[in-house]
Design a protein around this motif. Structure first.
Motif, PDB file in Angstrom:
ATOM      1  N   ALA A 134       0.829  -1.258  -0.042  1.00  0.00           N
ATOM      2  CA  ALA A 134       0.069   0.071   0.031  1.00  0.00           C
ATOM      3  C   ALA A 134       0.790   1.174   0.090  1.00  0.00           C
ATOM      4  O   ALA A 134       0.377   2.483   0.408  1.00  0.00           O
ATOM      5  N   LEU A 135       2.009   1.128  -0.326  1.00  0.00           N
ATOM      6  CA  LEU A 135       3.152   2.449  -0.550  1.00  0.00           C
ATOM      7  C   LEU A 135       2.332   3.103  -1.645  1.00  0.00           C
ATOM      8  O   LEU A 135       2.663   4.548  -1.539  1.00  0.00           O
ATOM      9  N   VAL A 136       1.743   2.598  -2.729  1.00  0.00           N
ATOM     10  CA  VAL A 136       0.791   3.523  -3.630  1.00  0.00           C
ATOM     11  C   VAL A 136      -0.518   2.763  -3.545  1.00  0.00           C
ATOM     12  O   VAL A 136      -0.699   1.831  -3.047  1.00  0.00           O
ATOM     13  N   THR A 137      -1.420   3.941  -3.820  1.00  0.00           N
ATOM     14  CA  THR A 137      -2.904   3.718  -3.589  1.00  0.00           C
ATOM     15  C   THR A 137      -3.684   3.436  -4.708  1.00  0.00           C
ATOM     16  O   THR A 137      -3.321   4.211  -5.942  1.00  0.00           O
ATOM     17  N   THR A 138      -4.819   2.715  -4.644  1.00  0.00           N
ATOM     18  CA  THR A 138      -5.836   2.642  -5.651  1.00  0.00           C
ATOM     19  C   THR A 138      -6.734   3.860  -5.392  1.00  0.00           C
ATOM     20  O   THR A 138      -7.113   4.430  -4.451  1.00  0.00           O
ATOM     21  N   PRO A 139      -7.718   4.260  -6.331  1.00  0.00           N
ATOM     22  CA  PRO A 139      -8.645   5.153  -5.672  1.00  0.00           C
ATOM     23  C   PRO A 139      -9.473   4.832  -4.810  1.00  0.00           C
ATOM     24  O   PRO A 139      -9.785   5.841  -3.781  1.00  0.00           O
TER      25      PRO A 139
END
Length: 268
Positions: free
Chosen positions: A252-257
């Motif tokens: 979760a270091l990068v996120t989805t909308p």
């Protein structure tokens, strides 16, 4: 002749000592000898501690892209960074770009968080996203910057060709939305003594554990999965664990909308 005279004098003094005084003299001599040995041992220990290696993150001694951790994989970063190494080693600068993007580029030196706060306050609500390009640096400043980003409900990103290593991912974690373009280089490793102060092993261990606890608590509050920091703690300071795109999503270091909305809702 002087030695013989001194010996006779000492002999006469000893013969004059009664039975109760002699044990006390022996005890005092033993205590004095013990203290002397302790002083010698402490001195030797201090000398040994002074020779212990202390990692110095100064630009001349710390590579911007340390070797990869895992044996059997390429001994370099998974992608090419386009920012010059000399620029990345300079203290972090802040440049306002179109569409509310604030580029934060360079090393996170001590005091960077204070300068960042002044920049955010001066720009008001205009800054919507902080774009990171940094080899890392002071963990305390990275934590402070990350917390401010979350408080102001700002997003974070790493653009193609940029670097976000060492303590930089801590800043990245603060974004209410977090993104990373294809071809970015993001890596983590253990915290370490970044000062030139020679710390004792006990003090160094204590400081590292306390800092690790602070970072772990913060990443958890930001919604980052524990696997990210586990990889960091397993990786020596002179190497980096380079994250694969799938791992950035997994941790979760990068996120989805969907996750962006949930993260924004947590901000008070």
């Amino acid at each position: 002749m002087k030695i013989e005279a001194a010996g006779e004098h000492l002999k006469r003094r000893l013969l004059q000592v009664d039975d109760s005084t002699l044990p006390r003299l022996v005890l005092h001599a033993l205590i004095a000898a013990a203290v002397a040995f302790l002083v010698i041992d402490f001195r030797d220990l201090s000398i040994a501690n002074a020779k212990l290696p202390v990692f110095d993150p100064a630009p001349d001694s710390m590579p911007v892209l340390p070797p990869a951790l895992t044996d059997g994989e390429p001994d370099n970063a998974p992608s090419e960074i386009t920012t010059s190494v000399d620029l990345l080693k300079q203290p972090m600068t802040f440049e306002l770009q179109p569409r509310g993007v604030l580029l934060a580029r360079g090393a996170i030196e001590y005091g960077a968080a204070g300068r960042f706060q002044k920049e955010i306050e001066a720009r008001g609500e205009y800054v919507k996203t902080v774009s990171l390009d940094s080899p890392g640096g002071a963990v305390g400043d990275a934590l402070a910057m990350s917390k401010l980003i979350r408080e102001r409900k700002i997003g974070t990103t790493v653009a193609k060709g940029a670097l976000c290593a060492s303590s930089c991912p801590i800043i990245l974690s603060g974004g209410v939305s977090r993104s990373a373009d294809d071809g970015v280089v993001i890596g983590v490793h253990q915290v370490f003594n970044g000062t030139k102060e020679k710390l004792s092993p006990e003090r160094a261990m204590s400081d590292a554990q306390r800092t690790t606890a602070d970072v772990t608590r913060h990443l958890d509050a930001m919604g980052i999965k524990p696997g990210l920091w586990i990889h960091a703690m397993e990786t020596p300071p002179d190497r980096l664990y380079y994250l694969k795109p799938a791992e950035m999503k997994e941790f979760a270091l990068v996120t989805t909308p969907e996750k962006v909305s949930a993260a924004a809702a947590k901000v008070k």
